[in-house]
Structures are given as C-alpha cells and as structure tokens.
Design an enzyme around this catalytic site. Sequence first.
Site, PDB file in Angstrom:
ATOM      1  N   ARG A 144       0.795  -1.144   0.108  1.00  0.00           N
ATOM      2  CA  ARG A 144      -0.038  -0.202  -0.090  1.00  0.00           C
ATOM      3  C   ARG A 144       0.834   1.259  -0.117  1.00  0.00           C
ATOM      4  NH1 ARG A 144      -3.714  -3.548  -0.229  1.00  0.00           N
ATOM      5  NH2 ARG A 144      -5.190  -4.064   1.309  1.00  0.00           N
ATOM      6  N   GLU A 190     -14.039 -13.839   9.634  1.00  0.00           N
ATOM      7  CA  GLU A 190     -14.078 -13.394   8.371  1.00  0.00           C
ATOM      8  C   GLU A 190     -13.801 -14.492   7.123  1.00  0.00           C
ATOM      9  OE1 GLU A 190     -11.161 -10.443   7.523  1.00  0.00           O
ATOM     10  OE2 GLU A 190     -12.203  -9.744   5.773  1.00  0.00           O
ATOM     11  N   LYS A 219     -18.078 -11.254   9.526  1.00  0.00           N
ATOM     12  CA  LYS A 219     -17.572 -10.511   8.543  1.00  0.00           C
ATOM     13  C   LYS A 219     -17.342 -10.926   7.196  1.00  0.00           C
ATOM     14  CE  LYS A 219     -13.639  -7.140   7.682  1.00  0.00           C
ATOM     15  NZ  LYS A 219     -12.653  -6.179   8.147  1.00  0.00           N
ATOM     16  N   SER A 258     -14.560  -4.415   2.243  1.00  0.00           N
ATOM     17  CA  SER A 258     -14.855  -3.770   0.795  1.00  0.00           C
ATOM     18  C   SER A 258     -14.088  -4.678  -0.291  1.00  0.00           C
ATOM     19  CB  SER A 258     -14.130  -2.429   0.932  1.00  0.00           C
ATOM     20  OG  SER A 258     -12.931  -2.350   1.327  1.00  0.00           O
ATOM     21  N   GLY A 259     -13.442  -5.366   0.043  1.00  0.00           N
ATOM     22  CA  GLY A 259     -12.892  -6.410  -0.900  1.00  0.00           C
ATOM     23  C   GLY A 259     -12.300  -6.112  -2.320  1.00  0.00           C
ATOM     24  N   GLY A 260     -12.128  -4.690  -2.486  1.00  0.00           N
ATOM     25  CA  GLY A 260     -11.261  -4.166  -3.787  1.00  0.00           C
ATOM     26  C   GLY A 260     -12.323  -3.456  -4.390  1.00  0.00           C
ATOM     27  N   SER A 307     -16.900  -2.639   8.015  1.00  0.00           N
ATOM     28  CA  SER A 307     -15.438  -3.059   8.547  1.00  0.00           C
ATOM     29  C   SER A 307     -14.409  -2.984   7.588  1.00  0.00           C
ATOM     30  CB  SER A 307     -15.348  -4.209   9.412  1.00  0.00           C
ATOM     31  OG  SER A 307     -14.239  -4.332   9.654  1.00  0.00           O
ATOM     32  N   ARG A 334      -9.295  -0.776   2.739  1.00  0.00           N
ATOM     33  CA  ARG A 334      -9.193  -0.096   1.375  1.00  0.00           C
ATOM     34  C   ARG A 334     -10.206   1.085   1.257  1.00  0.00           C
ATOM     35  NH1 ARG A 334      -8.260  -5.353  -2.112  1.00  0.00           N
ATOM     36  NH2 ARG A 334      -9.569  -6.233  -0.231  1.00  0.00           N
TER      37      ARG A 334
HETATM   38  P1  13P Z   1     -10.817  -4.336   2.631  1.00  0.00           P
HETATM   39  O1  13P Z   1     -12.129  -3.832   3.227  1.00  0.00           O
HETATM   40  O2  13P Z   1      -9.992  -3.756   2.277  1.00  0.00           O
HETATM   41  O3  13P Z   1     -11.467  -5.641   1.836  1.00  0.00           O
HETATM   42  O4  13P Z   1     -10.251  -4.942   4.034  1.00  0.00           O
HETATM   43  C1  13P Z   1     -11.032  -5.630   4.882  1.00  0.00           C
HETATM   44  C2  13P Z   1     -10.418  -6.549   5.782  1.00  0.00           C
HETATM   45  O5  13P Z   1     -10.379  -6.579   7.005  1.00  0.00           O
HETATM   46  C3  13P Z   1      -9.573  -7.646   4.739  1.00  0.00           C
HETATM   47  O6  13P Z   1      -9.230  -8.597   6.007  1.00  0.00           O
END
Ligand code: 13P
Length: 348
Positions: free
Chosen positions: A39, A185, A227, A269-271, A300, A303
């Site tokens: 990052r 998660e 999550k 958010s996952g990208g 939660s 990114r």
């Molecule tokens: P993102 O929102 O960037 O996907 O990250 C969340 C997270 O905790 C990934 O383990």
Amino acid sequence: MGVWYTFFMIDLAARARMLSCAPKGILAADESNETAEKRLASCGIKVTSQTRRKYRELFLDAPKIEEYLNGVILYKETIAQKDAEGEPFPELLHRRNIMVGIKVDEGVEPLADSPKESITKGLIGLPEALASYKKKYNADFTKWRAVITIDGDTLPTNAALVENARRLASYARMAQDAGLVPIIEPEVLYDGKHSLLRSKEVIQKTLTTVVAALEEGFVDLNSVIIKTSMALSGKDTKRVDTPEEVAVATLEALRAAVPQDIPGIVFLSGGQSEDQALENLKAIHALAKKEPVPWNLTYSYARAIQQEALTAWQCKEENVPAAREAFLARLEKLTQAYGEDEGTCIEL
Ligand code: 13P
C-alpha cells in the site's frame, strides 16, 4: 455452568452488539507488514516500522474518530506501537471509547489438495497469544480471515470450505475463552469472472458451512461477529452491479445462512472502489430497514476507508492535514449511509 461464566459470556455478547452497531463502523487497520508495504509503495520510499507507525498514526490520531468508529482492528506490530506523543495506540483508542481489536491469523498458505485455494494459518500457540493481547493491551476483540476463491463451478471445493470453517470455529472458541469477541471473516474473493448469482451462492454456502462448524465447535453464537463479502459480479466481468442488485443478493444469502442468534454482521470492501463500497452499503441498509433483519449490520473496511487518505498523504508530514480531512470525510459518508433515523440497533 457457573455464574461467573454466565456473566463473562453476557459481557462478550454485549460487546459484540456494541461493536456491530450502526451507524458507526469498524476500521480494519490490520494489514500485515507485507500488505502495508504494498500500500505504501506509491510513496516511493523504503518502508520501515517507523513509516508503518506514521501510517497508522495518520488514522488513529485523527480528531473525532470516536464519532464514527466503534472499533479498530490492529496488526501485531501496531498494537505494540505508540503515537508521536508516546501514548500507546491501544490506550489512545480506549481513551476515546473505541474498542481495540487484533488480527490473530498468520496469513494463508496453499491448500495441499487444491493449491489454487488457501488455508489460513495461526492456530498453533494461539491461546497464549490471545491471553497476552488481553493482558498486555486489554484488547476487546479479534479477527481471523479465511480466503475463499471462486472459479466457475469448480472452486471453491468442499474441502477448502470445510477446513477453513473448522479453523475459524477453533479460533472463535479460543478467542471467547480468552474473553475476546471473535470476528469471523471468510472473505469470498471479488476477483474472477463469476456472476452475481454465483457470488451469492458461494457466500451462502460458505456462511452455512461456517455456522455449522461454529455449532459443532461449541462456539457461543451470541458473541461472535461475522465479517462477510457482499455478493458482486466478479471483478473481471467488468460488470458493475446496481447497489439494489447487490443489496438483494447479499441479504438473501445472509438470511439463508446466518441464524438470528448472531448479533452482528459487518462488511469488508474487498477491492470495490470507495464509492461502490459506500453505495452498496447504503442500499443494504435501506433494504434492511424495509425488510428488517435480525442482526446489526455495519461496515468494517480497510481499503475503502483508507485509500483516499493514503493518496493524499504520500508519506509526507506536510500532507497529514489533507489526508486526515479525506479520511474523516469518508467516515462521515459511511456514517450517513445508514440514513437519517436514530436506528434500531439491537443492544442488550
Ligand atoms: P478491505 O475492506 O480492504 O477488503 O479489508 C477488510 C479486511 O479486513 C480484510 O481482511
């Protein structure tokens, strides 16, 4: 079961509800050192633990974050670090009434029988690590991430789902025994060419497998947080689903898989882009208000909260005010995604 143990579990359940209570959310500031380095690559400097400390400080020392955040998830390096004034990060968060979380998995490795898939490491020595996070930093909650890959009808395999679910359940039980709320998660990756329907089916199957493992592993469902990914057409399809499509598919999967005993579900958010993650969250809240769900719902993100601030910061001291402004503006938008009303947050 003793009286003491009953109180202990009620406290955990109350904490799980508070953590997942919208409109506030949870900041995932728990990227591993390797991910943080990726990052920070845009800064064009050599990344050291000092650079990572300053990166975390950008967010954790920003004014008024307690108005937006119930909790922050930290990485093992960060939980032991201090801000520029010498205040340890966990103390700084607690002083501002923000719960302290710690990522405790040790990342992923290829699954032996299906090397395109992964299994999460970190159970060895975990009880000792959890006890130490509780004792040294008074941590409130923890996170363990599993990664589920979609590839046509072939992936995920059942073996990957079951083994990841089993480890999530083992971790969750250990966390509860240590007095920490586990965030569970199982991230279903956005990458791929799959349809929205396939994404929904995999999320549903993943969560059904996880819930079965939690029950078999004697995990108290009342004090865990799930999550999850949102149901989305795979990133490689270049199809941007409407927020309404995402909300319908996501909530259908959740209703089918997650029992009402679970107090809260939070989204990663996952990208997705920042605005996509915001608009989809907004649509999910709107639909969940129209057709009520039995759990708290909130975000939660990592990114989709931090990216704009990072772009503004560029690892330069003089850019800190602009970066914090971008960060707080994003938190404000995410808070507003919940809508105008006071909310029907489920608390004890
Ligand atoms: P993102 O929102 O960037 O996907 O990250 C969340 C997270 O905790 C990934 O383990």
